[in-house]
Design an enzyme around this catalytic site. Structure first.
Site, PDB file in Angstrom:
ATOM      1  N   TYR A 267       0.749  -1.258  -0.086  1.00 32.14           N
ATOM      2  CA  TYR A 267      -0.162  -0.087  -0.022  1.00 32.14           C
ATOM      3  C   TYR A 267       0.881   1.110  -0.260  1.00 32.14           C
ATOM      4  O   TYR A 267       2.019   1.282   0.946  1.00 32.14           O
ATOM      5  CB  TYR A 267      -0.802  -0.037   1.228  1.00 32.14           C
ATOM      6  CG  TYR A 267      -1.817   1.088   1.350  1.00 32.14           C
ATOM      7  CD1 TYR A 267      -2.820   1.303   0.422  1.00 32.14           C
ATOM      8  CD2 TYR A 267      -1.596   2.081   2.291  1.00 32.14           C
ATOM      9  CE1 TYR A 267      -3.842   2.249   0.731  1.00 32.14           C
ATOM     10  CE2 TYR A 267      -2.454   3.207   2.606  1.00 32.14           C
ATOM     11  CZ  TYR A 267      -3.626   3.364   1.425  1.00 32.14           C
ATOM     12  OH  TYR A 267      -4.439   4.339   1.786  1.00 32.14           O
TER      13      TYR A 267
ATOM     14  N   ASP B 282       9.041   2.901   0.031  1.00 35.12           N
ATOM     15  CA  ASP B 282       8.239   3.507   0.754  1.00 35.12           C
ATOM     16  C   ASP B 282       8.380   3.050   2.243  1.00 35.12           C
ATOM     17  O   ASP B 282       8.109   2.227   2.702  1.00 35.12           O
ATOM     18  CB  ASP B 282       6.789   3.083   0.145  1.00 35.12           C
ATOM     19  CG  ASP B 282       5.698   3.685   1.210  1.00 35.12           C
ATOM     20  OD1 ASP B 282       5.850   4.266   2.047  1.00 35.12           O
ATOM     21  OD2 ASP B 282       4.525   3.510   0.514  1.00 35.12           O
TER      22      ASP B 282
ATOM     23  N   LYS C  78       3.745   8.536   9.072  1.00 32.21           N
ATOM     24  CA  LYS C  78       3.425   8.081  10.478  1.00 32.21           C
ATOM     25  C   LYS C  78       4.516   8.705  11.491  1.00 32.21           C
ATOM     26  O   LYS C  78       4.443   9.689  11.893  1.00 32.21           O
ATOM     27  CB  LYS C  78       3.589   6.599  10.242  1.00 32.21           C
ATOM     28  CG  LYS C  78       2.457   5.945   9.096  1.00 32.21           C
ATOM     29  CD  LYS C  78       2.020   4.705   9.304  1.00 32.21           C
ATOM     30  CE  LYS C  78       0.693   4.485   8.441  1.00 32.21           C
ATOM     31  NZ  LYS C  78       0.772   4.024   7.172  1.00 32.21           N
TER      32      LYS C  78
HETATM   33  C1  LIG Z   1       0.294   4.353   5.649  1.00 30.57           C
HETATM   34  C2  LIG Z   1       1.146   4.284   4.628  1.00 30.57           C
HETATM   35  C3  LIG Z   1       0.722   4.970   3.446  1.00 30.57           C
HETATM   36  C4  LIG Z   1      -0.208   6.056   3.447  1.00 30.57           C
HETATM   37  O1  LIG Z   1      -0.102   7.083   4.560  1.00 30.57           O
HETATM   38  P1  LIG Z   1      -1.353   7.994   4.811  1.00 30.57           P
HETATM   39  O2  LIG Z   1      -0.631   9.141   5.805  1.00 30.57           O
HETATM   40  O3  LIG Z   1      -2.195   7.230   5.461  1.00 30.57           O
HETATM   41  O4  LIG Z   1      -1.825   8.710   3.591  1.00 30.57           O
HETATM   42  C5  LIG Z   1       1.543   4.793   2.624  1.00 30.57           C
HETATM   43  N1  LIG Z   1       2.432   3.954   2.464  1.00 30.57           N
HETATM   44  C6  LIG Z   1       2.664   2.890   3.416  1.00 30.57           C
HETATM   45  C7  LIG Z   1       3.809   1.905   3.446  1.00 30.57           C
HETATM   46  C8  LIG Z   1       1.837   3.056   4.767  1.00 30.57           C
HETATM   47  O5  LIG Z   1       1.785   2.156   5.387  1.00 30.57           O
END
Ligand SMILES: *Cc1c(COP(=O)(O)O)cnc(C)c1O
Length: 432
Positions: free
Chosen positions: A144, A239, A267
């Site tokens: 994701y 990511d 995060k």
């Molecule tokens: C949570 C997450 C996102 C998206 O971040 P948001 O602040 O919810 O938009 C993107 N990449 C990874 C790996 C994530 O865990």
């Protein structure tokens, strides 16, 4: 009834907010039942609308790594708030956090702040496309990268939970520029490069996947991605929205000793405030507006309250030399002890763990990609989730999610958790 006030609040919210929530996984659709409405949090604990308390293993999906509402972070944000919330002009604080991160994270020269992980990943691929002059990207099933159009193709957790991996509203034009491969399958990646020569701008990957449950890279997967990118003139995007400042201060780049070309954060970097970021070496970042021609902007980007919460959190981590050692030890203890208890009950399971990320899969074999994660016994997970919830243990409400351990979880919380697992009775179905 345990969750009386939450039920009433959910019913009311449902009238005014789509599905009653502002982010889908909060709705408990995967595990069933009514989402628990929270009213406060401190340290390792959440307090819900019915005044029940929970040991928190979500920690806002990662950000609350030093525990909720840490005194020093609260104090710093209060002081900042008194100076005003947002100026729409640069501040010294933004340079301070940028410098601090760049000095402490390998392989990045410049960083741009945004307001979410989604924005960070969306901007990172635009930058990769602008830099390489190519249009296609490769992503992995079950990973994701936020909810921007290009990524909503087999996107793990939220999307997996709801069984609509390809969202309506994403155009076929966009979808065709996103190539898919299986996590941990380097041959599929090599095939994609063979069939799309000179067209692939970047590979984006969760270096430790957290959005299909916790899934680890195997057989030098990340090293091989680096190699394939180098051979084909494509960029490697890590990511690190989940793994950044969690697997270690330098994230997965440091842990696996691999240089990514662009790194995204979110995060933990905001300490609970809405923050994301993306970073790279000068050559790439110089392409970004206003210096370069790849456009990217944000009214609230680098917001002073958010920067203060983020910087204070990162400083707390950095100033504690044993920070990650303790987090990892706590997680290891949970892994081993929960495993022992489930074994003694004869429950087939597989616990995946890296640093302070872990998932319990009810699966007989290893889980190393999305297919295998999907093949777990999710109804057993849902039962497990509800029985632990009733005993004051708040796990992520889906078998496709990762547990995030915070520094505030100590022996008392571990014991309480293990006691709840001991009481788990898989023949006693709480909820469907
Ligand atoms: C949570 C997450 C996102 C998206 O971040 P948001 O602040 O919810 O938009 C993107 N990449 C990874 C790996 C994530 O865990």
């Amino acid at each position: 009834m345990l969750y009386q006030r939450s039920s009433a609040l959910f019913e009311e919210a449902y009238k005014y907010i789509p599905g009653g929530v502002n982010s889908p996984v909060r709705a408990f659709k995967s595990v069933g039942g009514v989402p628990i409405f929270m009213k406060s949090a401190k340290g390792a604990y959440l307090t819900d609308a019915d005044d029940r308390t929970y040991v928190d293993y979500i920690n806002s999906w990662g950000p609350a790594i030093v525990g909720h509402a840490h005194d020093e972070v609260v104090e710093a944000v209060k002081l900042q708030a008194e100076k005003g919330f947002s100026f729409g002009a640069p501040t010294e604080l933004e340079t301070e956090i940028a410098k601090f991160i760049i000095e402490n994270v390998p392989n990045i020269d410049q960083i741009r702040m945004v307001s979410s992980g989604t924005e960070a990943c969306m901007s990172a691929i635009r930058l990769a496309r602008g830099y390489t002059g190519r249009e296609k990207i490769i992503k992995f099933e079950g990973c994701y990268h936020g909810h921007s159009d290009s990524f909503l193709i087999k996107a793990g957790s939220g999307a997996a939970t709801f069984g609509n991996p390809n969202s309506p509203g994403v155009t076929s034009g966009t979808a065709k520029d996103t190539l898919l491969a299986k996590y941990n399958d380097i041959e599929q990646v090599e095939d994609l490069f063979r069939h799309n020569q000179g067209e692939i701008a970047a590979i984006i990957v969760e270096p430790v996947a957290g959005n299909m449950g916790c899934v680890l890279p195997e057989n030098n997967f990340l090293q091989n991605l680096r190699k394939v990118c180098d051979e084909n003139g494509a960029l490697l995007i890590f990511d690190e929205v989940m793994t950044g400042f969690r697997l270690g201060f330098g994230g997965a780049q440091e842990l696996f000793n691999i240089k990514a070309d662009i790194v995204t954060y979110g995060k933990v970097i905001g300490g609970g405030m809405p923050v994301g970021a993306f970073a790279a070496r000068n050559e790439i970042m110089n392409k970004l507006s206003p210096r370069g021609d790849v456009y990217q902007a944000g009214t609230l980007s680098g917001n002073p309250l958010a920067m203060r919460a983020g910087l204070t959190t990162l400083q707390l981590i950095k100033n504690n030399p044993n920070f990650y050692e303790k987090l990892n030890k706590t997680t290891e203890t949970l892994d081993f002890e929960i495993g022992k208890i489930l074994n003694s009950k004869g429950i087939a399971h597989k616990i995946n763990r890296k640093g302070s990320m872990m998932s319990v899969f009810f699966h007989t074999n290893r889980v190393s990609n999305f297919e295998e994660a999907a093949d777990s016994n999710h109804s057993l997970f849902n039962n497990f989730f509800h029985q632990l919830l009733a005993q004051g243990i708040y796990l992520p409400p889906s078998g496709y999610e990762t547990w995030f351990i915070s520094d505030a979880i100590n022996d008392t919380e571990i014991d309480k958790t293990l006691e709840a697992v001991r009481n788990f009775d898989y023949s006693d179905k709480v909820e469907d």
